[in-house]
Scaffold this motif. Structure first.
Motif, PDB file in Angstrom:
ATOM      1  N   VAL A   4      34.476  -3.217  22.836  1.00 30.28           N
ATOM      2  CA  VAL A   4      33.428  -2.202  22.513  1.00 30.28           C
ATOM      3  C   VAL A   4      32.131  -2.429  23.063  1.00 30.28           C
ATOM      4  N   THR A   5      31.822  -1.318  24.004  1.00 32.81           N
ATOM      5  CA  THR A   5      30.338  -1.663  24.457  1.00 32.81           C
ATOM      6  C   THR A   5      29.469  -0.306  24.115  1.00 32.81           C
ATOM      7  N   ASP A  26      38.088  -0.432  25.563  1.00 34.01           N
ATOM      8  CA  ASP A  26      38.969  -0.731  26.342  1.00 34.01           C
ATOM      9  C   ASP A  26      40.215  -1.266  26.033  1.00 34.01           C
ATOM     10  N   MET A  27      40.305  -1.229  24.723  1.00 35.91           N
ATOM     11  CA  MET A  27      41.476  -1.683  24.009  1.00 35.91           C
ATOM     12  C   MET A  27      42.651  -0.793  23.676  1.00 35.91           C
ATOM     13  N   ASN A  28      42.454   0.705  24.236  1.00 36.09           N
ATOM     14  CA  ASN A  28      43.524   1.725  24.043  1.00 36.09           C
ATOM     15  C   ASN A  28      43.522   1.989  22.850  1.00 36.09           C
ATOM     16  N   HIS A  29      42.511   1.984  22.022  1.00 38.77           N
ATOM     17  CA  HIS A  29      42.551   2.333  20.586  1.00 38.77           C
ATOM     18  C   HIS A  29      42.586   3.881  20.492  1.00 38.77           C
ATOM     19  N   ASN A  30      43.370   4.480  19.297  1.00 38.30           N
ATOM     20  CA  ASN A  30      43.171   5.923  19.099  1.00 38.30           C
ATOM     21  C   ASN A  30      42.080   6.350  18.410  1.00 38.30           C
ATOM     22  N   SER A  31      41.680   5.474  17.368  1.00 36.71           N
ATOM     23  CA  SER A  31      40.762   5.865  16.494  1.00 36.71           C
ATOM     24  C   SER A  31      39.323   5.015  16.896  1.00 36.71           C
ATOM     25  N   MET A  32      37.937   5.968  16.622  1.00 37.38           N
ATOM     26  CA  MET A  32      36.743   5.530  16.995  1.00 37.38           C
ATOM     27  C   MET A  32      35.799   5.985  15.793  1.00 37.38           C
ATOM     28  N   TYR A  33      34.735   5.288  15.612  1.00 34.04           N
ATOM     29  CA  TYR A  33      33.945   5.439  14.535  1.00 34.04           C
ATOM     30  C   TYR A  33      32.577   5.252  14.859  1.00 34.04           C
ATOM     31  N   TRP A  34      31.454   5.781  14.395  1.00 33.85           N
ATOM     32  CA  TRP A  34      30.089   5.615  14.348  1.00 33.85           C
ATOM     33  C   TRP A  34      29.687   5.524  12.815  1.00 33.85           C
ATOM     34  N   TYR A  35      28.720   4.103  12.757  1.00 31.01           N
ATOM     35  CA  TYR A  35      28.168   3.852  11.812  1.00 31.01           C
ATOM     36  C   TYR A  35      26.598   3.667  11.881  1.00 31.01           C
ATOM     37  N   PRO A  61      26.660  12.700   7.968  1.00 24.19           N
ATOM     38  CA  PRO A  61      26.999  13.384   9.094  1.00 24.19           C
ATOM     39  C   PRO A  61      25.639  14.185   9.612  1.00 24.19           C
ATOM     40  N   ASN A  62      24.645  14.704   8.664  1.00 26.25           N
ATOM     41  CA  ASN A  62      23.562  15.386   8.880  1.00 26.25           C
ATOM     42  C   ASN A  62      22.675  14.974   9.851  1.00 26.25           C
ATOM     43  N   GLY A  63      22.246  15.844  10.977  1.00 27.25           N
ATOM     44  CA  GLY A  63      21.464  15.419  12.044  1.00 27.25           C
ATOM     45  C   GLY A  63      22.081  14.802  13.198  1.00 27.25           C
ATOM     46  N   TYR A  64      23.429  14.743  13.064  1.00 25.23           N
ATOM     47  CA  TYR A  64      24.289  14.121  14.011  1.00 25.23           C
ATOM     48  C   TYR A  64      25.314  14.963  14.521  1.00 25.23           C
ATOM     49  N   ASN A  65      25.721  14.969  15.862  1.00 23.19           N
ATOM     50  CA  ASN A  65      27.054  15.587  16.408  1.00 23.19           C
ATOM     51  C   ASN A  65      27.529  14.518  17.312  1.00 23.19           C
ATOM     52  N   VAL A  66      28.955  14.481  17.564  1.00 17.12           N
ATOM     53  CA  VAL A  66      29.739  13.728  18.296  1.00 17.12           C
ATOM     54  C   VAL A  66      30.516  14.496  19.295  1.00 17.12           C
ATOM     55  N   SER A  67      30.861  13.599  20.312  1.00 16.74           N
ATOM     56  CA  SER A  67      31.994  14.276  21.214  1.00 16.74           C
ATOM     57  C   SER A  67      32.911  12.967  21.550  1.00 16.74           C
ATOM     58  N   ARG A  68      34.247  13.456  21.353  1.00 13.61           N
ATOM     59  CA  ARG A  68      35.262  12.169  21.694  1.00 13.61           C
ATOM     60  C   ARG A  68      35.733  12.878  23.247  1.00 13.61           C
ATOM     61  N   LEU A  69      35.033  12.082  24.081  1.00 13.12           N
ATOM     62  CA  LEU A  69      35.141  12.578  25.772  1.00 13.12           C
ATOM     63  C   LEU A  69      36.598  12.492  26.093  1.00 13.12           C
ATOM     64  N   ASN A  70      37.131  11.367  25.727  1.00 12.56           N
ATOM     65  CA  ASN A  70      38.577  11.077  25.907  1.00 12.56           C
ATOM     66  C   ASN A  70      38.899   9.613  25.223  1.00 12.56           C
ATOM     67  N   LYS A  71      39.877   9.287  25.384  1.00  9.83           N
ATOM     68  CA  LYS A  71      40.535   7.983  24.752  1.00  9.83           C
ATOM     69  C   LYS A  71      39.472   7.035  24.638  1.00  9.83           C
ATOM     70  N   ARG A  72      38.892   6.634  25.782  1.00 12.14           N
ATOM     71  CA  ARG A  72      37.951   5.537  25.707  1.00 12.14           C
ATOM     72  C   ARG A  72      36.668   5.821  25.333  1.00 12.14           C
ATOM     73  N   CYS A  91      29.207   1.508  16.986  1.00 17.07           N
ATOM     74  CA  CYS A  91      30.472   2.170  17.014  1.00 17.07           C
ATOM     75  C   CYS A  91      31.553   1.102  16.901  1.00 17.07           C
ATOM     76  N   ALA A  92      32.684   1.598  16.494  1.00 17.94           N
ATOM     77  CA  ALA A  92      33.670   0.771  16.260  1.00 17.94           C
ATOM     78  C   ALA A  92      34.993   1.610  16.633  1.00 17.94           C
ATOM     79  N   SER A  93      36.166   0.692  16.986  1.00 21.84           N
ATOM     80  CA  SER A  93      37.492   1.374  17.049  1.00 21.84           C
ATOM     81  C   SER A  93      38.456   0.760  16.455  1.00 21.84           C
ATOM     82  N   SER A  94      39.720   1.277  16.418  1.00 20.05           N
ATOM     83  CA  SER A  94      40.861   0.606  15.655  1.00 20.05           C
ATOM     84  C   SER A  94      41.976   1.221  16.302  1.00 20.05           C
ATOM     85  N   GLU A  95      43.253   0.493  15.911  1.00 22.30           N
ATOM     86  CA  GLU A  95      44.421   1.023  16.534  1.00 22.30           C
ATOM     87  C   GLU A  95      45.069   1.946  15.366  1.00 22.30           C
ATOM     88  N   GLN A  96      45.262   3.047  15.534  1.00 20.08           N
ATOM     89  CA  GLN A  96      46.114   4.045  14.689  1.00 20.08           C
ATOM     90  C   GLN A  96      47.360   3.483  14.431  1.00 20.08           C
TER      91      GLN A  96
END
Lengths: 115, 112
Positions: A4-5, A26-35, A61-72, A91-96
């Motif tokens: 995760v970069t 670059d791990m082909n994970h489905n789920s991603m997170y912002w903390y 979530p207040n004051g923030y917006n997100v975009s899942r641009l693609n799987k990566r 940022c974090a990711s995990s395998e669904q």
């Protein structure tokens, strides 16, 4: 395999400015997170994306917006920065599909200061 | 709702001392439990995990046992090293989109 970069590593903003924090995995994970990480408060979930094309609010979530641009890629946007958003962002990711035992993989973080 | 409570730090130990960091939780359902470690200037990385009651997670000399009766998941190590100096986070996951609920973290400082 970079994992995760996150970019940038450091950022200073003035109140009212906007910016986007970038995250890619670059791990082909489905789920991603912002903390966000604040002293004495641990990590708090801002937004998450269970799969490409979906996003949901987390705890703060207040004051923030997100975009899942693609799987990566999963970006976090501050439209009008406030001093209360001074924090370290991870940022974090995990395998669904691993159900309740899914491990999350974390990026190195972005240290943001809002003056 | 879900919550995780960790002992307050910092914890300061001499090298080779025994380590315990307490963690208790409140959760609906049957959570999986995790310990993550954050070394200075880095992101979090998984240290160990346990997915059901009485499971013991272990890694790098660290251990933690999932105790459902006391809703606890205390982290232990028999002999700490200076390189173990870090912040340790207890976390739980009840399976909803694999979201984690974290404790506030406990800083460990190991000195020679």
């Amino acid at each position: 395999n970079a994992g995760v970069t996150q970019t940038p590593k450091f950022q200073v903003l003035k109140t009212g400015q906007s910016m986007t924090l970038q995250c890619a995995q670059d791990m082909n994970h489905n789920s991603m997170y912002w903390y966000r990480q604040d002293p004495g408060m641990g990590l708090r979930l801002i937004y998450y994306s269970a799969s490409e094309g979906t996003t949901d609010k987390g705890e703060v979530p207040n004051g923030y917006n997100v975009s899942r641009l693609n799987k990566r890629e999963f970006s976090l946007r501050l439209e009008s920065a406030a001093p209360s958003q001074t924090s370290v962002y991870f940022c974090a990711s995990s395998e669904q599909g691993q159900g309740v035992w899914g491990e999350q993989f974390f990026g190195p973080g972005t240290r943001l200061t809002v003056l | 709702g879900n919550s995780v409570t960790q002992m307050e730090g910092p914890v300061t130990l001499s090298e080779e001392a025994f380590l315990t960091i307490n963690c208790t939780y409140t959760a609906t359902g049957y959570p999986s439990l995790f310990w993550y470690v954050q070394y200075p200037g880095e992101g979090l990385q998984l240290l160990l995990k346990a997915t059901k009651a009485d499971d013991k997670g272990s890694n790098k000399g660290f251990e933690a046992t999932y105790r459902k009766e006391t809703t606890s998941f205390h982290l232990e190590k028999g002999s700490v090293q200076v390189s173990d100096s870090a912040v340790y986070f207890c976390a739980l996951n009840t399976g909803t989109a694999s979201k984690l609920t974290f404790g506030t973290g406990t800083r460990l400082q190991v000195t020679l």
